[in-house]
Scaffold this motif. Structure first.
Motif, PDB file in Angstrom:
ATOM      1  N   ALA A 159       0.929  -1.225  -0.261  1.00 14.54           N
ATOM      2  CA  ALA A 159       0.021   0.133  -0.092  1.00 14.54           C
ATOM      3  C   ALA A 159       0.876   1.354  -0.035  1.00 14.54           C
ATOM      4  O   ALA A 159       2.096   1.090   0.380  1.00 14.54           O
ATOM      5  CB  ALA A 159      -0.988  -0.114   1.215  1.00 14.54           C
ATOM      6  N   ILE A 160       0.118   2.433  -0.452  1.00 15.47           N
ATOM      7  CA  ILE A 160       0.707   3.597  -0.058  1.00 15.47           C
ATOM      8  C   ILE A 160      -0.216   4.343   0.928  1.00 15.47           C
ATOM      9  O   ILE A 160      -1.286   4.099   0.858  1.00 15.47           O
ATOM     10  CB  ILE A 160       0.845   4.579  -1.526  1.00 15.47           C
ATOM     11  N   ALA A 161       0.549   5.407   1.576  1.00 10.17           N
ATOM     12  CA  ALA A 161      -0.254   6.215   2.316  1.00 10.17           C
ATOM     13  C   ALA A 161      -0.185   7.611   1.652  1.00 10.17           C
ATOM     14  O   ALA A 161       0.571   8.088   1.059  1.00 10.17           O
ATOM     15  CB  ALA A 161       0.429   6.309   3.748  1.00 10.17           C
ATOM     16  N   GLU A 162      -1.461   8.204   1.786  1.00 11.72           N
ATOM     17  CA  GLU A 162      -1.570   9.635   1.014  1.00 11.72           C
ATOM     18  C   GLU A 162      -2.337  10.562   2.143  1.00 11.72           C
ATOM     19  O   GLU A 162      -3.298  10.159   2.833  1.00 11.72           O
ATOM     20  CB  GLU A 162      -2.731   9.587  -0.077  1.00 11.72           C
ATOM     21  N   GLN A 163      -1.827  11.760   1.975  1.00 12.93           N
ATOM     22  CA  GLN A 163      -2.364  12.948   2.749  1.00 12.93           C
ATOM     23  C   GLN A 163      -3.773  12.960   2.616  1.00 12.93           C
ATOM     24  O   GLN A 163      -4.147  12.970   1.032  1.00 12.93           O
ATOM     25  CB  GLN A 163      -1.705  14.316   2.490  1.00 12.93           C
ATOM     26  N   ALA A 164      -4.834  13.160   3.504  1.00 15.04           N
ATOM     27  CA  ALA A 164      -6.271  13.272   3.068  1.00 15.04           C
ATOM     28  C   ALA A 164      -6.162  14.763   2.410  1.00 15.04           C
ATOM     29  O   ALA A 164      -5.782  15.985   2.753  1.00 15.04           O
ATOM     30  CB  ALA A 164      -6.971  13.444   4.091  1.00 15.04           C
ATOM     31  N   ILE A 165      -6.818  15.117   1.210  1.00 16.76           N
ATOM     32  CA  ILE A 165      -6.900  16.234   0.503  1.00 16.76           C
ATOM     33  C   ILE A 165      -8.412  16.893   0.749  1.00 16.76           C
ATOM     34  O   ILE A 165      -9.229  16.117   0.458  1.00 16.76           O
ATOM     35  CB  ILE A 165      -6.465  16.211  -1.026  1.00 16.76           C
ATOM     36  N   ASN A 166      -8.258  18.141   1.238  1.00 18.76           N
ATOM     37  CA  ASN A 166      -9.728  18.714   1.441  1.00 18.76           C
ATOM     38  C   ASN A 166      -9.838  19.512   0.343  1.00 18.76           C
ATOM     39  O   ASN A 166      -9.802  20.736   0.235  1.00 18.76           O
ATOM     40  CB  ASN A 166      -9.382  19.777   2.656  1.00 18.76           C
ATOM     41  N   PHE A 167     -10.360  18.732  -0.727  1.00 24.27           N
ATOM     42  CA  PHE A 167     -10.510  19.331  -1.992  1.00 24.27           C
ATOM     43  C   PHE A 167     -11.875  19.994  -2.367  1.00 24.27           C
ATOM     44  O   PHE A 167     -12.638  19.699  -1.308  1.00 24.27           O
ATOM     45  CB  PHE A 167     -10.389  18.341  -3.231  1.00 24.27           C
ATOM     46  N   ASP A 168     -11.660  21.017  -3.187  1.00 22.19           N
ATOM     47  CA  ASP A 168     -13.011  21.487  -3.435  1.00 22.19           C
ATOM     48  C   ASP A 168     -14.090  20.892  -4.429  1.00 22.19           C
ATOM     49  O   ASP A 168     -15.219  20.944  -4.198  1.00 22.19           O
ATOM     50  CB  ASP A 168     -12.931  22.977  -4.374  1.00 22.19           C
ATOM     51  N   GLU A 169     -13.364  20.161  -5.245  1.00 19.91           N
ATOM     52  CA  GLU A 169     -14.266  19.188  -5.927  1.00 19.91           C
ATOM     53  C   GLU A 169     -13.164  18.444  -6.968  1.00 19.91           C
ATOM     54  O   GLU A 169     -12.037  18.463  -6.949  1.00 19.91           O
ATOM     55  CB  GLU A 169     -15.122  20.005  -7.246  1.00 19.91           C
ATOM     56  N   GLU A 170     -13.580  17.365  -7.821  1.00 21.46           N
ATOM     57  CA  GLU A 170     -12.909  16.549  -8.577  1.00 21.46           C
ATOM     58  C   GLU A 170     -13.252  16.766  -9.980  1.00 21.46           C
ATOM     59  O   GLU A 170     -14.541  16.682 -10.503  1.00 21.46           O
ATOM     60  CB  GLU A 170     -13.322  15.009  -8.093  1.00 21.46           C
ATOM     61  N   VAL A 171     -12.002  16.889 -10.801  1.00 20.67           N
ATOM     62  CA  VAL A 171     -12.195  17.117 -12.259  1.00 20.67           C
ATOM     63  C   VAL A 171     -11.386  15.995 -12.944  1.00 20.67           C
ATOM     64  O   VAL A 171     -10.481  15.422 -12.415  1.00 20.67           O
ATOM     65  CB  VAL A 171     -11.736  18.355 -12.517  1.00 20.67           C
ATOM     66  N   SER A 172     -11.578  15.967 -14.143  1.00 23.54           N
ATOM     67  CA  SER A 172     -10.766  15.179 -15.101  1.00 23.54           C
ATOM     68  C   SER A 172     -10.533  15.535 -16.302  1.00 23.54           C
ATOM     69  O   SER A 172     -11.359  16.357 -17.078  1.00 23.54           O
ATOM     70  CB  SER A 172     -11.284  13.521 -14.917  1.00 23.54           C
ATOM     71  N   LEU A 173      -9.124  15.100 -16.823  1.00 23.17           N
ATOM     72  CA  LEU A 173      -8.964  15.516 -18.376  1.00 23.17           C
ATOM     73  C   LEU A 173      -8.601  14.230 -19.130  1.00 23.17           C
ATOM     74  O   LEU A 173      -7.827  13.364 -18.669  1.00 23.17           O
ATOM     75  CB  LEU A 173      -7.680  16.446 -18.385  1.00 23.17           C
ATOM     76  N   VAL A 174      -9.360  14.045 -20.175  1.00 21.30           N
ATOM     77  CA  VAL A 174      -8.838  13.139 -21.113  1.00 21.30           C
ATOM     78  C   VAL A 174      -8.361  13.621 -22.278  1.00 21.30           C
ATOM     79  O   VAL A 174      -8.784  14.601 -22.907  1.00 21.30           O
ATOM     80  CB  VAL A 174     -10.342  12.292 -21.468  1.00 21.30           C
ATOM     81  N   GLY A 175      -7.044  13.037 -22.478  1.00 18.36           N
ATOM     82  CA  GLY A 175      -6.230  13.391 -23.638  1.00 18.36           C
ATOM     83  C   GLY A 175      -5.884  12.229 -24.730  1.00 18.36           C
ATOM     84  O   GLY A 175      -6.012  11.166 -24.077  1.00 18.36           O
ATOM     85  N   CYS A 176      -5.224  12.709 -25.645  1.00 13.25           N
ATOM     86  CA  CYS A 176      -4.690  11.775 -26.462  1.00 13.25           C
ATOM     87  C   CYS A 176      -3.422  12.023 -27.056  1.00 13.25           C
ATOM     88  O   CYS A 176      -2.986  13.212 -27.339  1.00 13.25           O
ATOM     89  CB  CYS A 176      -5.830  11.290 -27.534  1.00 13.25           C
ATOM     90  N   ARG A 177      -2.331  10.947 -27.218  1.00  9.96           N
ATOM     91  CA  ARG A 177      -1.059  11.566 -27.971  1.00  9.96           C
ATOM     92  C   ARG A 177      -1.139  10.615 -29.075  1.00  9.96           C
ATOM     93  O   ARG A 177      -1.282   9.222 -28.934  1.00  9.96           O
ATOM     94  CB  ARG A 177      -0.026  11.355 -26.846  1.00  9.96           C
ATOM     95  N   SER A 178      -0.490  11.067 -30.199  1.00 16.95           N
ATOM     96  CA  SER A 178      -0.453  10.451 -31.457  1.00 16.95           C
ATOM     97  C   SER A 178       1.035   9.817 -31.556  1.00 16.95           C
ATOM     98  O   SER A 178       1.953  10.442 -30.793  1.00 16.95           O
ATOM     99  CB  SER A 178      -0.920  10.904 -32.530  1.00 16.95           C
ATOM    100  N   ALA A 179       1.136   9.094 -32.157  1.00 17.90           N
ATOM    101  CA  ALA A 179       2.644   8.501 -32.728  1.00 17.90           C
ATOM    102  C   ALA A 179       3.685   9.604 -32.799  1.00 17.90           C
ATOM    103  O   ALA A 179       4.787   9.437 -32.450  1.00 17.90           O
ATOM    104  CB  ALA A 179       2.811   7.257 -33.401  1.00 17.90           C
ATOM    105  N   ASP A 180       3.457  10.476 -33.602  1.00 23.73           N
ATOM    106  CA  ASP A 180       4.082  11.604 -33.863  1.00 23.73           C
ATOM    107  C   ASP A 180       4.276  12.595 -32.877  1.00 23.73           C
ATOM    108  O   ASP A 180       4.899  13.712 -33.013  1.00 23.73           O
ATOM    109  CB  ASP A 180       3.528  12.329 -35.269  1.00 23.73           C
ATOM    110  N   GLY A 181       3.649  12.518 -31.660  1.00 16.80           N
ATOM    111  CA  GLY A 181       4.040  13.166 -30.472  1.00 16.80           C
ATOM    112  C   GLY A 181       2.887  14.426 -30.256  1.00 16.80           C
ATOM    113  O   GLY A 181       2.952  15.020 -29.470  1.00 16.80           O
ATOM    114  N   GLN A 182       2.035  14.429 -31.109  1.00 20.05           N
ATOM    115  CA  GLN A 182       1.107  15.527 -31.116  1.00 20.05           C
ATOM    116  C   GLN A 182      -0.138  15.059 -29.767  1.00 20.05           C
ATOM    117  O   GLN A 182      -0.460  14.022 -29.881  1.00 20.05           O
ATOM    118  CB  GLN A 182       0.080  15.491 -32.401  1.00 20.05           C
TER     119      GLN A 182
END
Ligand code: AMP
Length: 364
Positions: A159-182
């Motif tokens: 296991a790892i131990a993590e500090q409890a984060i008192n966050f405002d909210e949760e967001v996510s980013l979905v991205g993509c990298r193509s083989a040419d690095g873009q």
């Protein structure tokens, strides 16, 4: 006339859950032959993999089987070494630290570390997370100083131990990298979790726009360092104007399902385009979408009567806490979406009342 498909490479998917199914669906308009594989089916048969076929995965971990070995040992298993590295929270967090990408402060739970040391470093509440196998909030254990909670003996090194984060909210980013690095990105999604499971996402939201470039820089750095090809998701805590990475997923992700209705190229098609070296133009989301996960609920065809709703039903046995489908709701017309959410409140069980109200508040 001979079929063109006969000669084009197939895209095999390690795993055949809903993500694989949605990838296969997304490949159809482009005549991409996408084949999800049930790696657990006991078989002596070998898959007819060709040398130029492409292999991807819908999950970051898989049990050993003759089928999973055949797929993961193929030379065209894209991002092969990345899966193990990100599936283990220890190596994932180490990578984030190496790249100086902000994440919740953490430590490895080794043989010697004590509860007292963890509380002195991280505070009164510390979250232990199993290094592997934990998902949807499973494999978590809170250490609370006031209650003298102990580190479970069999969690050491696991296991790892993590500090409890008192966050405002949760967001996510979905991205993509193509083989040419873009690198290519969708707008951030705002996510709501209930009992550790994603229950709702909304994207795009104007009020998150100022965080977009920060998020893109973080994910671009990660995908580039890993020489990654395809779609990756980055889940973050928002603390004020700062993002902290909670978790990375080297695959299409539940918080990107809104793109099926919200963008001309869904995350599933985007992943396939990157794998198949097809062009990727600028991503231009056309509609704001509110995505509701269907968790442990029976299918209700009333949902289909909502204007602007698209249902994805995974055809899985319904069990408590199990994701069995999702609804993408067009959120471009305020009256329409508020009325759809209100209808859903009438049809859905108690645990949906608060998330649907949350969505309505966000979209008002
Ligand atoms: P995970 O399995 O890491 O995605 O965690 C599931 C959920 O637990 C997250 O979506 C958060 O809501 C919560 N969580 C995870 N890590 C932390 C943390 N360090 N502090 C507070 N809440 C957390």
């Amino acid at each position: 006339m001979s079929s063109v498909n006969m000669s084009t490479p197939k895209i095999w998917v390690l795993g055949d859950g809903q993500l694989g199914a949605m990838m296969r669906h997304a490949g159809m308009p482009l005549a991409l032959d996408v084949r999800p594989v049930d790696i657990m089916s006991p078989t002596d048969e070998k898959l007819p993999l060709a040398a130029d076929d492409i292999i991807t995965a819908e999950r970051e971990q898989w049990p050993e089987s003759s089928l999973s070995r055949q797929l993961s040992e193929h030379p065209n298993f894209i991002n092969g070494p990345v899966f193990g590295r990100l599936a283990d929270r220890f190596t994932q967090k180490s990578l984030l630290d190496e790249l100086a990408v902000a994440t919740a402060p953490w430590a490895l739970v080794d043989t010697d570390i004590t509860e007292a040391t963890l509380h002195s470093r991280f505070g009164e509440r510390v979250l232990l997370k199993r290094r592997t196998g934990g998902y949807d909030g499973k494999g978590q254990h809170w250490l609370k100083q006031t209650e003298n909670t102990a580190i479970p003996a069999d969690w050491r090194h696991e296991a790892i131990a993590e500090q409890a984060i008192n966050f405002d909210e949760e967001v996510s980013l979905v991205g993509c990298r193509s083989a040419d690095g873009q690198c290519h990105f969708y707008p951030l999604a705002l996510n709501l979790h209930q009992d550790g499971i994603l229950i709702a996402s909304i994207s795009p939201l104007n009020r998150l726009e100022h965080l977009q470039s920060q998020a893109q820089e973080m994910l671009a750095k990660i995908m580039t360092a890993l020489e990654y090809v395809g779609v990756m998701a980055m889940e973050c805590f928002r603390v004020g104007d700062h993002l902290l990475v909670n978790e990375l997923a080297p695959r299409v992700h539940n918080s990107g399902h809104w793109t099926q209705a919200g963008c001309h190229i869904s995350q599933f098609e985007l992943h396939l385009r990157a794998l198949a070296h097809l062009p990727i133009p600028e991503l231009k989301p056309a509609l704001p979408i509110a995505m509701v996960n269907l968790i442990g609920v029976e299918r209700d065809d009333h949902w289909l009567s909502l204007p602007g709703a698209e249902l994805y039903w995974y055809n899985k046995e319904v069990r408590p806490g199990r994701k069995v489908g999702h609804l993408n709701l067009d959120a471009s017309d305020k009256q329409q979406i508020l009325s759809a959410l209100s209808s859903l409140q009438g049809w859905m069980p108690a645990q949906y009342q608060a998330p649907l109200s949350w969505m309505a508040d966000e979209l008002k």
